[in-house]
Design a protein around this motif. Structure first.
Motif, mmCIF file in Angstrom:
data_model
loop_
_atom_site.group_PDB
_atom_site.id
_atom_site.type_symbol
_atom_site.label_atom_id
_atom_site.label_comp_id
_atom_site.label_asym_id
_atom_site.label_seq_id
_atom_site.Cartn_x
_atom_site.Cartn_y
_atom_site.Cartn_z
ATOM 1 N N GLU A 111 0.807 -1.223 0.000
ATOM 2 C CA GLU A 111 0.000 0.000 0.000
ATOM 3 C C GLU A 111 0.844 1.278 0.000
ATOM 4 O OE1 GLU A 111 -3.163 -0.210 -0.393
ATOM 5 O OE2 GLU A 111 -3.349 -2.379 -0.102
ATOM 6 N N LEU A 112 2.164 1.134 0.008
ATOM 7 C CA LEU A 112 3.078 2.287 0.014
ATOM 8 C C LEU A 112 2.797 3.210 1.198
ATOM 9 C CD1 LEU A 112 3.096 3.133 -3.814
ATOM 10 C CD2 LEU A 112 4.658 1.655 -2.545
ATOM 11 N N LEU A 113 2.850 2.640 2.393
ATOM 12 C CA LEU A 113 2.491 3.364 3.605
ATOM 13 C C LEU A 113 3.736 3.897 4.319
ATOM 14 C CD1 LEU A 113 -0.187 0.888 5.001
ATOM 15 C CD2 LEU A 113 -0.534 2.860 3.497
ATOM 16 N N PRO A 114 3.620 5.055 4.963
ATOM 17 C CA PRO A 114 4.764 5.626 5.674
ATOM 18 C C PRO A 114 4.901 5.172 7.121
ATOM 19 C CG PRO A 114 2.986 7.214 5.648
ATOM 20 C CD PRO A 114 2.495 6.022 4.881
ATOM 21 N N LEU A 115 3.785 4.726 7.735
ATOM 22 C CA LEU A 115 3.797 4.396 9.164
ATOM 23 C C LEU A 115 2.727 3.354 9.453
ATOM 24 C CD1 LEU A 115 4.404 4.904 12.231
ATOM 25 C CD2 LEU A 115 2.754 6.793 12.098
ATOM 26 N N THR A 116 3.103 2.298 10.155
ATOM 27 C CA THR A 116 2.128 1.312 10.623
ATOM 28 C C THR A 116 2.396 0.976 12.089
ATOM 29 O OG1 THR A 116 3.462 -0.591 9.909
ATOM 30 C CG2 THR A 116 1.804 0.248 8.349
ATOM 31 N N PHE A 117 1.377 0.397 12.716
ATOM 32 C CA PHE A 117 1.461 -0.050 14.100
ATOM 33 C C PHE A 117 0.463 -1.192 14.244
ATOM 34 C CE2 PHE A 117 -1.292 3.550 13.527
ATOM 35 C CZ PHE A 117 -2.478 3.200 14.153
ATOM 36 N N CYS A 118 0.462 -1.873 15.366
ATOM 37 C CA CYS A 118 -0.380 -3.067 15.478
ATOM 38 C C CYS A 118 -0.970 -3.213 16.874
ATOM 39 C CB CYS A 118 0.416 -4.313 15.102
ATOM 40 S SG CYS A 118 1.825 -4.640 16.173
ATOM 41 N N ALA A 119 -1.930 -4.115 16.975
ATOM 42 C CA ALA A 119 -2.522 -4.458 18.265
ATOM 43 C C ALA A 119 -1.504 -5.222 19.112
ATOM 44 C CB ALA A 119 -3.784 -5.292 18.055
ATOM 45 N N TYR A 120 -1.783 -5.313 20.408
ATOM 46 C CA TYR A 120 -0.832 -5.930 21.321
ATOM 47 C C TYR A 120 -1.563 -6.437 22.553
ATOM 48 C CZ TYR A 120 -1.376 -1.517 23.797
ATOM 49 O OH TYR A 120 -1.913 -0.433 24.453
ATOM 50 N N LYS A 121 -0.832 -7.154 23.389
ATOM 51 C CA LYS A 121 -1.302 -7.530 24.715
ATOM 52 C C LYS A 121 -0.274 -7.051 25.734
ATOM 53 C CE LYS A 121 -3.966 -11.696 23.526
ATOM 54 N NZ LYS A 121 -4.119 -13.151 23.787
ATOM 55 N N ARG A 122 -0.745 -6.786 26.936
ATOM 56 C CA ARG A 122 0.161 -6.399 28.013
ATOM 57 C C ARG A 122 0.600 -7.625 28.801
ATOM 58 N NH1 ARG A 122 -3.708 -2.104 28.634
ATOM 59 N NH2 ARG A 122 -4.647 -3.191 30.375
ATOM 60 N N ILE A 123 1.850 -7.615 29.231
ATOM 61 C CA ILE A 123 2.376 -8.653 30.105
ATOM 62 C C ILE A 123 3.021 -7.988 31.313
ATOM 63 C CG2 ILE A 123 2.752 -10.370 28.289
ATOM 64 C CD1 ILE A 123 5.708 -9.555 28.243
ATOM 65 N N ASN A 124 3.168 -8.749 32.402
ATOM 66 C CA ASN A 124 3.829 -8.186 33.580
ATOM 67 C C ASN A 124 5.327 -8.497 33.547
ATOM 68 O OD1 ASN A 124 4.063 -10.879 34.379
ATOM 69 N ND2 ASN A 124 2.473 -10.732 35.948
ATOM 70 N N GLU A 125 6.009 -8.170 34.609
ATOM 71 C CA GLU A 125 7.462 -8.352 34.636
ATOM 72 C C GLU A 125 7.870 -9.818 34.546
ATOM 73 O OE1 GLU A 125 9.672 -6.107 37.518
ATOM 74 O OE2 GLU A 125 8.187 -4.515 37.562
ATOM 75 N N GLN A 126 6.969 -10.721 34.924
ATOM 76 C CA GLN A 126 7.256 -12.155 34.842
ATOM 77 C C GLN A 126 6.853 -12.759 33.490
ATOM 78 O OE1 GLN A 126 5.565 -10.747 37.694
ATOM 79 N NE2 GLN A 126 7.665 -10.515 38.449
ATOM 80 N N GLY A 127 6.310 -11.942 32.604
ATOM 81 C CA GLY A 127 5.922 -12.413 31.285
ATOM 82 C C GLY A 127 4.512 -12.970 31.203
ATOM 83 N N LYS A 128 3.725 -12.811 32.251
ATOM 84 C CA LYS A 128 2.351 -13.309 32.259
ATOM 85 C C LYS A 128 1.426 -12.284 31.604
ATOM 86 C CE LYS A 128 -1.384 -14.756 35.381
ATOM 87 N NZ LYS A 128 -1.798 -14.931 36.800
ATOM 88 N N GLU A 129 0.515 -12.767 30.748
ATOM 89 C CA GLU A 129 -0.437 -11.876 30.097
ATOM 90 C C GLU A 129 -1.392 -11.280 31.129
ATOM 91 O OE1 GLU A 129 -2.443 -13.543 26.713
ATOM 92 O OE2 GLU A 129 -0.622 -14.506 25.955
ATOM 93 N N ILE A 130 -1.550 -9.964 31.085
ATOM 94 C CA ILE A 130 -2.411 -9.286 32.045
ATOM 95 C C ILE A 130 -3.508 -8.479 31.339
ATOM 96 C CG2 ILE A 130 -0.708 -9.199 33.898
ATOM 97 C CD1 ILE A 130 -0.061 -6.329 33.055
ATOM 98 N N SER A 131 -3.688 -8.718 30.048
ATOM 99 C CA SER A 131 -4.767 -8.061 29.310
ATOM 100 C C SER A 131 -5.163 -8.937 28.134
ATOM 101 C CB SER A 131 -4.329 -6.686 28.785
ATOM 102 O OG SER A 131 -3.547 -6.818 27.609
#
Length: 249
Positions: A111-131
């Motif tokens: 698409e000849l785009l200048p900027l993209t970003f994506c969805a994500y999940k949050r994790i805590n300091e131990q790597g456990k998903e918190i969202s």
């Protein structure tokens, strides 16, 4: 030939997380990348951990600074060393899923785009998903991003030619300021509403300090963007509401 992606990773005392971060880049199914790790004078063994990776992989580079200059300075140094068509940013405690780069590069090339970003999940300091999944809009312009920063910086990828001579300022929420300045140039950024990254929430981070985050946000509106008092107050109210709703996900 797949375009080169330059990944900029600033780090400071990141020994607990940097190995997992680098391994998530090595696991990418897109292979034409380089990563520039800029160590901001860590006092732990971050550099020694990264050096092990540099000896095994030619595409991993370490710039060890002799003086601590802050994350904005580290990112600017990393950008200056970048050789790729695209620049991606990855904080030293965040993690990418294996198809993160391939999805973004494919979308941007098509698409000849200048900027993209994506969805994500949050994790805590131990790597456990918190969202659950934190979704992103299909697109965002300057005014939309000013009202609500929907872009986690470790999910962003941008065309180097669009960045040009832009640099990070030494201010709170410097990534948000940078994106606002970039959108003034390129018009819009585009979201990929698939989880392609894990964003680590740490207890002592700026983003976890609500009062400090609000103070930085107010300075962005008033000083960085030169917005009047009343509109800044309205924007700050919207920011507080959106930040609260995001934490409920």
């Amino acid at each position: 030939m797949e375009p080169l992606v330059s990944i900029v990773t600033p780090c400071y005392n990141s020994a607990a997380f940097i190995k997992e971060t680098l391994e998530s880049v090595l696991a990418q199914d897109y292979k034409n990348w380089e990563i520039i790790v800029v160590d901001d004078r860590s006092s732990d063994n971050t550099c020694q951990i990264v050096e092990v990776f540099t000896k095994r992989h030619d595409c991993i580079h370490l710039i060890a600074l002799t003086q601590n200059g802050g994350v904005a300075n580290a990112r600017n140094i990393g950008m200056a060393a970048a050789k790729g068509k695209y620049i991606a940013f990855l904080d030293s405690d965040d993690i990418w899923l294996k198809d993160k780069l391939s999805r973004q590069v494919s979308y941007m090339e098509k698409e000849l785009l200048p900027l993209t970003f994506c969805a994500y999940k949050r994790i805590n300091e131990q790597g456990k998903e918190i969202s659950g999944q934190i979704p992103v809009p299909a697109s965002v312009n300057y005014n939309a991003l000013l009202a609500h920063n929907v872009v986690i910086f470790s999910t962003s990828m941008m065309l180097k030619s669009a960045v040009g001579d832009l640099k990070f300022s030494r201010a709170g929420h410097e990534d948000w300021i940078f994106l606002l300045q970039l959108l003034k140039r390129c018009g819009q950024g585009y979201g990929i509403n698939h989880v392609l990254a894990f964003y680590r929430v740490r207890q002592n981070s700026v983003s976890s300090n609500k009062l400090k985050a609000i103070g930085y946000t107010w300075k962005i509106f008033r000083k960085s963007e030169g917005i009047g008092f009343l509109r800044s107050a309205v924007l700050l109210g919207r920011y507080a509401v959106s930040a609260s709703l995001k934490r409920l996900r």
